[in-house]
Design a protein around this motif. Structure first.
Motif: not given
Length: 650
Positions: A443, A445, A447-448, A460, A487, A490, A492
């Protein structure tokens, strides 16, 4: 018919056994036979014709996979009715609910029934050539005596026993005895200081501590009982301390101290095992956190044991009859999983390594491999880096022909080169392939999700697995904030990772303020808290830097209070002493740089990113400094760093 992922599985063991048998009789094709020989449960999965297909099913239909594996590999008193009930957005993780079992029965009794004289433990003591062997029958008897002793002294189901011992058979028996009577254990690494031990005892609310009179490591005697005596002075919950004798040297015994071996002799060798729920606590293990307070991660019975056993067998290509040598200390999760629980659940012979890789010389590991005929060797990256500087002669001196697997990693295993097809490549330095049931994602920075290969991001996990920690003791909110909030949806890991063109994973390092010194994870905030207690110190910032032997070293920036007149060398010694006493010697800074001020944002936050780049001599990568309150502070830090380095050059 197997239920699809997301449904509740309610098959009982007998139904599963019939299903396996029926499927096995109709297996066609050589690859199907091969995958069933590799993992017998695979015979029950329709259309699984190879290891790649088995791995795919373990992710796409994880409930069916884990249900089959759990029923086949664990001995249950009562079968489970629900495979999993997990919600990563809320930090809710439950596996195998309704099931009841006892971990010590799975690690000992079932093997004693079939092969009582098989060697369970080989204790590679500090003194080379003085190894001792313990059979499964002997380990069960020792465990039962300890279990009965704890029960007689009031330890009840649900209590937490703190164990502060070196890696030795009685430490293993103490862990298993806790599991047998339904108590949780809290093993504290025997290199921790009295303050660090006390903090962990208090947080775990232990009334019972188990220790030894002295430890022996690298030819040196370590006063563990004295450390415990100091620690329990600030632990009002502690009512009793069991003291075993590692050396012949007597130690001062107080009213709360109990001579352990002496009392064990009075106990029966049969101890009725408690019937535990799958999600009852098995142990707490304290790991360093970025907030400064160590966090007691909670692991539960069935899911943890199953995952430790499965990774032990398939990541290391363990086969029945092999001698498994993991040289980790039992005070860490690697030692819990791959010295104790994983190997013993699989009926393996496991090595307990008490010494150091260079005592009495740098050939210690390889001498041990030859002498004990070790088949799988699992060591820490730090130890391997340390041995590199001594050259190949120490390796070549010994016969290593019994070795089939040589592994190096730290922590729990979710991504590893094996299992894979027998002829599949292994890339040095890469974790490579996700384990069964593990679904890693990267992922960015923002959050994609990063879906392409040849890319880096935060590592993640997209779905739960049975071996996950369940919570932080007495602080579930912190558990959620640490692992699930960064995240949402998910888990992390705290690590960054790179995914290659081929889809292999490489761990690139920590993304939080936790550093890894010689395999010991330590929060930089913990060290800062100690440094800041010095009356001369106004503030400090601690970072990790790349160290050729230890993996990471500790670099401290210290700002003194105004008007303080002290020699920097004297203060450095004082600060190192404080960190050694409050945490452990390995946490002491390798470098202490005194500065007039630290680079901060306008809101007052220390820019650790900038400090890291300075220490790494990556001045081109300092990045955006527009939020700095005073850019001149960076130049002062750079000059101070160069001055410190020139002072320390030979």
């Amino acid at each position: 018919m197997w239920l699809p992922c997301g449904c509740t599985s309610k098959y009982v063991a007998s139904s599963f056994a019939r299903r396996i048998l029926a499927s096995h009789l109709h297996v066609s094709g050589r690859s199907r036979c091969n995958v069933a020989a590799f993992m017998p449960e695979a015979a029950g999965f329709e259309g699984v014709s190879g290891r790649a297909a088995l791995r795919e099913l373990s992710v796409s239909n994880s409930e069916s996979f884990w249900a089959a594996v759990a029923r086949h590999r664990l001995s249950w008193s009562i079968p489970f009715h629900t495979v999993q009930d997990c919600d990563l957005s809320r930090g809710k993780i439950k596996w195998f609910e309704g099931g009841k079992l006892n971990v010590s029965v799975n690690c000992l009794d079932r093997h004693v029934h079939t092969c009582p004289e098989r060697v369970a433990l080989i204790w590679e003591r500090d003194e080379r050539g003085s190894e001792m062997k313990y059979t499964y029958r002997e380990l069960l008897e020792m465990t039962c005596r300890v279990g009965n002793l704890l029960r007689r002294h009031g330890v009840k189901r649900g209590d937490c026993v703190t164990i502060y011992m070196p890696t030795c058979p009685l430490a293993v028996a103490s862990m298993l005895a806790c599991a047998r009577i339904g108590a949780a254990h809290n093993v504290v690494f025997a290199g921790f200081s009295a303050d660090a031990l006390a903090e962990r005892i208090r947080d775990a609310q232990s009334s019972t501590v188990i220790t030894v009179n002295q430890g022996v490591r690298g030819g040196k005697v370590i006063e563990l009982k004295k450390t415990v005596d100091t620690a329990v002075e600030s632990c009002p919950t502690v009512k009793q301390v069991f003291v075993a004798m590692r050396t012949d040297n007597p130690v001062t015994m107080t009213a709360r101290d109990i001579a352990m071996e002496e009392e064990m002799l009075k106990e029966d060798v049969v101890c009725e095992p408690a019937v535990m729920n799958s999600e009852d606590v098995l142990f707490l293990l304290y790991t360093s956190g970025s907030t400064g307070k160590p966090k007691g991660l909670v692991h539960t019975q069935a899911g943890y044991l199953l995952y430790a056993a499965l990774t032990h067998r398939y990541v290391f290509s363990y086969h029945d009859g092999d001698v498994f040598g993991c040289v980790a200390d039992i005070g860490w999760i690697t030692g819990h999983s791959y010295v104790v629980y994983g190997p013993l659940a699989n009926g393996a012979t496991t090595v307990l390594f008490e010494s150091t890789p260079i005592y009495p010389d740098p050939g210690r590991y390889w001498d041990m491999v030859e002498r004990l005929k070790i088949n799988q060797f699992y060591g820490a990256p730090t130890a391997i880096r340390l041995l590199l500087k001594y050259g190949d002669q120490w390796v070549n001196k010994y016969d290593r022909s019994t070795l089939k697997t040589l592994g190096s990693e730290t922590g729990g295993i979710c991504i590893a080169p094996r299992p894979s097809d027998p002829d599949a490549e292994i890339v040095p330095g890469m974790a490579m392939r996700p384990f069964f049931g593990i679904k890693p994602v990267l992922i960015d920075t923002e959050g994609e999700l990063l879906t392409s290969n040849n890319t880096s991001g935060a590592l993640c996990m997209a779905q739960p697995w049975p071996g996950m920690a369940r919570t932080i003791h007495n602080n579930h909110q912190r558990f959620i904030e640490t692992y699930f909030q960064p995240y949402p949806g998910y888990f992390f890991t705290g690590d960054g990772a790179y995914r290659s063109e081929e889809g292999y994973y490489q761990i690139t390092g920590r993304l939080d303020d936790v550093i890894n010194v010689s395999g010991h994870r330590i929060g930089t905030a913990e060290i800062e808290d100690v440094v800041n207690q010095c009356p001369a110190v106004a503030e400090s910032a601690v970072i990790g830097y790349t160290h050729s032997i230890k993996g990471q070293g500790v670099y401290a920036f210290v700002v003194l209070k105004k008007g303080i007149d002290v020699k920097e060398a004297d203060l450095s010694r004082q600060l190192n002493g404080m960190v050694s006493e409050k945490i452990a010697k390995y946490a002491s800074p390798d470098f202490i740089q005194f500065a007039q001020r630290l680079p901060k944002t306008r809101s007052g936050k220390i820019m650790r990113r900038v400090l890291r780049k300075v220490v790494e001599s990556d001045l081109e990568g300092l990045g955006d400094l527009s939020t700095l309150d005073d850019p001149a502070a960076v130049q002062e830090i750079i000059q101070g760093h160069e001055k410190l380095l020139s002072k320390n050059r030979p």
